[in-house]
Scaffold this active site. Structure first.
Site, PDB file in Angstrom:
ATOM      1  N   GLU A 100      -2.620  -4.467   6.083  1.00  0.00           N
ATOM      2  CA  GLU A 100      -1.219  -4.662   5.681  1.00  0.00           C
ATOM      3  C   GLU A 100      -0.923  -6.161   5.599  1.00  0.00           C
ATOM      4  O   GLU A 100      -1.340  -6.929   6.470  1.00  0.00           O
ATOM      5  CB  GLU A 100      -0.329  -4.011   6.752  1.00  0.00           C
ATOM      6  CG  GLU A 100       1.157  -4.202   6.542  1.00  0.00           C
ATOM      7  CD  GLU A 100       1.979  -3.577   7.679  1.00  0.00           C
ATOM      8  OE1 GLU A 100       1.405  -2.873   8.545  1.00  0.00           O
ATOM      9  OE2 GLU A 100       3.197  -3.817   7.695  1.00  0.00           O
ATOM     10  N   HIS A 126       8.855  -0.330   5.434  1.00  0.00           N
ATOM     11  CA  HIS A 126       9.837   0.008   6.473  1.00  0.00           C
ATOM     12  C   HIS A 126      10.413   1.410   6.299  1.00  0.00           C
ATOM     13  O   HIS A 126      11.225   1.831   7.104  1.00  0.00           O
ATOM     14  CB  HIS A 126      10.974  -1.024   6.445  1.00  0.00           C
ATOM     15  CG  HIS A 126      10.494  -2.433   6.278  1.00  0.00           C
ATOM     16  ND1 HIS A 126       9.666  -3.039   7.197  1.00  0.00           N
ATOM     17  CD2 HIS A 126      10.680  -3.358   5.284  1.00  0.00           C
ATOM     18  CE1 HIS A 126       9.380  -4.266   6.781  1.00  0.00           C
ATOM     19  NE2 HIS A 126       9.981  -4.489   5.620  1.00  0.00           N
ATOM     20  N   ASN A 174       0.455  -4.910   0.289  1.00  0.00           N
ATOM     21  CA  ASN A 174       1.805  -5.374   0.595  1.00  0.00           C
ATOM     22  C   ASN A 174       2.742  -4.344  -0.034  1.00  0.00           C
ATOM     23  O   ASN A 174       2.978  -4.355  -1.249  1.00  0.00           O
ATOM     24  CB  ASN A 174       2.069  -6.768   0.023  1.00  0.00           C
ATOM     25  CG  ASN A 174       3.437  -7.290   0.447  1.00  0.00           C
ATOM     26  OD1 ASN A 174       4.266  -6.542   0.955  1.00  0.00           O
ATOM     27  ND2 ASN A 174       3.673  -8.580   0.223  1.00  0.00           N
ATOM     28  N   TYR A 195       9.851 -16.439  -0.503  1.00  0.00           N
ATOM     29  CA  TYR A 195       8.557 -15.989  -1.035  1.00  0.00           C
ATOM     30  C   TYR A 195       7.798 -17.052  -1.839  1.00  0.00           C
ATOM     31  O   TYR A 195       6.703 -16.790  -2.328  1.00  0.00           O
ATOM     32  CB  TYR A 195       8.766 -14.742  -1.904  1.00  0.00           C
ATOM     33  CG  TYR A 195       9.364 -13.584  -1.132  1.00  0.00           C
ATOM     34  CD1 TYR A 195       8.630 -12.952  -0.129  1.00  0.00           C
ATOM     35  CD2 TYR A 195      10.654 -13.131  -1.387  1.00  0.00           C
ATOM     36  CE1 TYR A 195       9.171 -11.895   0.595  1.00  0.00           C
ATOM     37  CE2 TYR A 195      11.205 -12.070  -0.671  1.00  0.00           C
ATOM     38  CZ  TYR A 195      10.454 -11.461   0.319  1.00  0.00           C
ATOM     39  OH  TYR A 195      10.980 -10.417   1.041  1.00  0.00           O
ATOM     40  N   ARG A 245      11.656 -14.654  -7.396  1.00  0.00           N
ATOM     41  CA  ARG A 245      12.442 -13.904  -6.419  1.00  0.00           C
ATOM     42  C   ARG A 245      12.592 -14.712  -5.130  1.00  0.00           C
ATOM     43  O   ARG A 245      11.601 -15.073  -4.503  1.00  0.00           O
ATOM     44  CB  ARG A 245      11.675 -12.619  -6.107  1.00  0.00           C
ATOM     45  CG  ARG A 245      12.207 -11.821  -4.968  1.00  0.00           C
ATOM     46  CD  ARG A 245      11.186 -10.795  -4.484  1.00  0.00           C
ATOM     47  NE  ARG A 245      11.800  -9.941  -3.488  1.00  0.00           N
ATOM     48  CZ  ARG A 245      11.141  -9.153  -2.662  1.00  0.00           C
ATOM     49  NH1 ARG A 245       9.824  -9.093  -2.719  1.00  0.00           N
ATOM     50  NH2 ARG A 245      11.770  -8.417  -1.792  1.00  0.00           N
ATOM     51  N   ALA A 257       9.294  -3.349   0.647  1.00  0.00           N
ATOM     52  CA  ALA A 257      10.259  -2.638   1.498  1.00  0.00           C
ATOM     53  C   ALA A 257       9.808  -1.224   1.855  1.00  0.00           C
ATOM     54  O   ALA A 257      10.289  -0.649   2.841  1.00  0.00           O
ATOM     55  CB  ALA A 257      11.617  -2.604   0.806  1.00  0.00           C
ATOM     56  N   PRO A 292       7.044  -2.817  -4.462  1.00  0.00           N
ATOM     57  CA  PRO A 292       8.267  -3.123  -5.210  1.00  0.00           C
ATOM     58  C   PRO A 292       8.742  -4.563  -5.086  1.00  0.00           C
ATOM     59  O   PRO A 292       8.676  -5.159  -4.009  1.00  0.00           O
ATOM     60  CB  PRO A 292       9.304  -2.165  -4.604  1.00  0.00           C
ATOM     61  CG  PRO A 292       8.720  -1.690  -3.322  1.00  0.00           C
ATOM     62  CD  PRO A 292       7.236  -1.745  -3.483  1.00  0.00           C
ATOM     63  N   ASN A 293       9.181  -5.072  -6.216  1.00  0.00           N
ATOM     64  CA  ASN A 293       9.779  -6.409  -6.368  1.00  0.00           C
ATOM     65  C   ASN A 293       8.771  -7.555  -6.287  1.00  0.00           C
ATOM     66  O   ASN A 293       9.125  -8.708  -6.513  1.00  0.00           O
ATOM     67  CB  ASN A 293      10.912  -6.624  -5.339  1.00  0.00           C
ATOM     68  CG  ASN A 293      12.000  -5.580  -5.502  1.00  0.00           C
ATOM     69  OD1 ASN A 293      12.531  -5.413  -6.596  1.00  0.00           O
ATOM     70  ND2 ASN A 293      12.308  -4.861  -4.443  1.00  0.00           N
ATOM     71  N   ARG A 329      13.369  -5.076   9.214  1.00  0.00           N
ATOM     72  CA  ARG A 329      12.011  -5.421   8.743  1.00  0.00           C
ATOM     73  C   ARG A 329      10.997  -5.441   9.890  1.00  0.00           C
ATOM     74  O   ARG A 329       9.811  -5.679   9.673  1.00  0.00           O
ATOM     75  CB  ARG A 329      12.012  -6.788   8.058  1.00  0.00           C
ATOM     76  CG  ARG A 329      12.833  -6.830   6.791  1.00  0.00           C
ATOM     77  CD  ARG A 329      12.701  -8.154   6.068  1.00  0.00           C
ATOM     78  NE  ARG A 329      13.854  -8.390   5.223  1.00  0.00           N
ATOM     79  CZ  ARG A 329      14.013  -7.896   3.991  1.00  0.00           C
ATOM     80  NH1 ARG A 329      13.067  -7.167   3.437  1.00  0.00           N
ATOM     81  NH2 ARG A 329      15.112  -8.152   3.312  1.00  0.00           N
ATOM     82  N   ARG A 380      12.828 -12.092  10.633  1.00  0.00           N
ATOM     83  CA  ARG A 380      13.882 -11.743   9.674  1.00  0.00           C
ATOM     84  C   ARG A 380      14.757 -10.604  10.230  1.00  0.00           C
ATOM     85  O   ARG A 380      14.770 -10.367  11.435  1.00  0.00           O
ATOM     86  CB  ARG A 380      13.233 -11.386   8.329  1.00  0.00           C
ATOM     87  CG  ARG A 380      12.418 -12.570   7.756  1.00  0.00           C
ATOM     88  CD  ARG A 380      11.806 -12.234   6.414  1.00  0.00           C
ATOM     89  NE  ARG A 380      12.837 -11.999   5.408  1.00  0.00           N
ATOM     90  CZ  ARG A 380      12.598 -11.431   4.218  1.00  0.00           C
ATOM     91  NH1 ARG A 380      11.366 -11.055   3.898  1.00  0.00           N
ATOM     92  NH2 ARG A 380      13.576 -11.257   3.356  1.00  0.00           N
ATOM     93  N   HIS A 434       2.113  -9.220   4.612  1.00  0.00           N
ATOM     94  CA  HIS A 434       3.462  -9.662   4.241  1.00  0.00           C
ATOM     95  C   HIS A 434       3.437 -11.168   4.029  1.00  0.00           C
ATOM     96  O   HIS A 434       2.815 -11.901   4.811  1.00  0.00           O
ATOM     97  CB  HIS A 434       4.487  -9.295   5.315  1.00  0.00           C
ATOM     98  CG  HIS A 434       4.539  -7.827   5.540  1.00  0.00           C
ATOM     99  ND1 HIS A 434       5.116  -6.969   4.630  1.00  0.00           N
ATOM    100  CD2 HIS A 434       4.020  -7.050   6.526  1.00  0.00           C
ATOM    101  CE1 HIS A 434       4.967  -5.728   5.064  1.00  0.00           C
ATOM    102  NE2 HIS A 434       4.296  -5.749   6.203  1.00  0.00           N
TER     103      HIS A 434
HETATM  104  C1  DQA Z   1       7.563  -8.364   2.260  1.00  0.00           C
HETATM  105  C2  DQA Z   1       8.563  -8.178   3.404  1.00  0.00           C
HETATM  106  C3  DQA Z   1       9.408  -6.938   3.186  1.00  0.00           C
HETATM  107  O1  DQA Z   1      10.341  -6.798   4.252  1.00  0.00           O
HETATM  108  C4  DQA Z   1      10.183  -7.068   1.895  1.00  0.00           C
HETATM  109  O2  DQA Z   1      10.928  -5.893   1.652  1.00  0.00           O
HETATM  110  C5  DQA Z   1       9.321  -7.404   0.724  1.00  0.00           C
HETATM  111  C6  DQA Z   1       8.254  -8.369   0.908  1.00  0.00           C
HETATM  112  C7  DQA Z   1       6.775  -9.674   2.387  1.00  0.00           C
HETATM  113  O3  DQA Z   1       5.751  -9.801   1.708  1.00  0.00           O
HETATM  114  O4  DQA Z   1       7.182 -10.582   3.129  1.00  0.00           O
HETATM  115  O5  DQA Z   1       9.528  -6.927  -0.379  1.00  0.00           O
HETATM  116  O6  DQA Z   1       6.626  -7.293   2.302  1.00  0.00           O
END
Ligand code: DQA
Length: 139
Positions: free
Chosen positions: A96, A78, A72, A23, A18, A75, A10-11, A109, A105, A98
């Protein structure tokens, strides 16, 4: 040719727009083109979804035939026991990823449901985290 599936949660479709301070400014599509030229010996596949179920479906679809998965989960990392169970259920190793250093952070997280069932975790190197994760599948 080894087949590697990249899954973004997501996102992450908003990368480049964003929170650029966290990021970066580059869109994932742009970065993905770069990645493909870095790994001509691999067949890379890319999937993004904002939905937990769609991510689980993609893990099921690739997780018995691909050579590696780079995930990735955003969120969902978590929160999602369902994604952790999907990783547990498949045979393809998952790394995994990030973009940000989640440990520097907010405290929420710092915990990942996915880390215990993944082969490893790479966090904090910006988009380069994906390249580092993919490298781990080259032997
Ligand atoms: C993330 C870190 C996560 O905590 C966050 O919710 C994201 C991006 C990262 O790539 O740093 O959406 O996975």
């Amino acid at each position: 040719m080894k087949r590697i599936q990249i899954i973004n949660g997501p996102n992450l479709n908003l990368l480049g727009k964003r929170e650029p301070g966290v990021y970066g400014n580059q869109s994932f599509d742009d970065y993905y083109h770069q990645l493909q030229s870095v790994f001509p010996e691999l067949e890379l596949f890319y999937f993004q979804s904002n939905s937990e179920g769609a991510i689980i479906d993609k893990l099921h679809a690739t997780g018995f035939s691909f050579d590696g998965i780079v995930l990735n989960a955003g969120a969902y990392t978590h929160t999602s026991i369902a994604i952790a169970d999907a990783i547990r259920a498949i045979t393809t190793p998952v790394v995994e990823v990030h973009i940000s250093n989640v440990f520097s952070r907010e405290e929420f997280r710092h915990h990942s449901w996915l880390s215990p069932v993944c082969r490893g975790c790479i966090a904090g190197f910006g988009l380069d985290s994906y390249r580092l994760a993919i490298s781990s599948f080259i032997s």
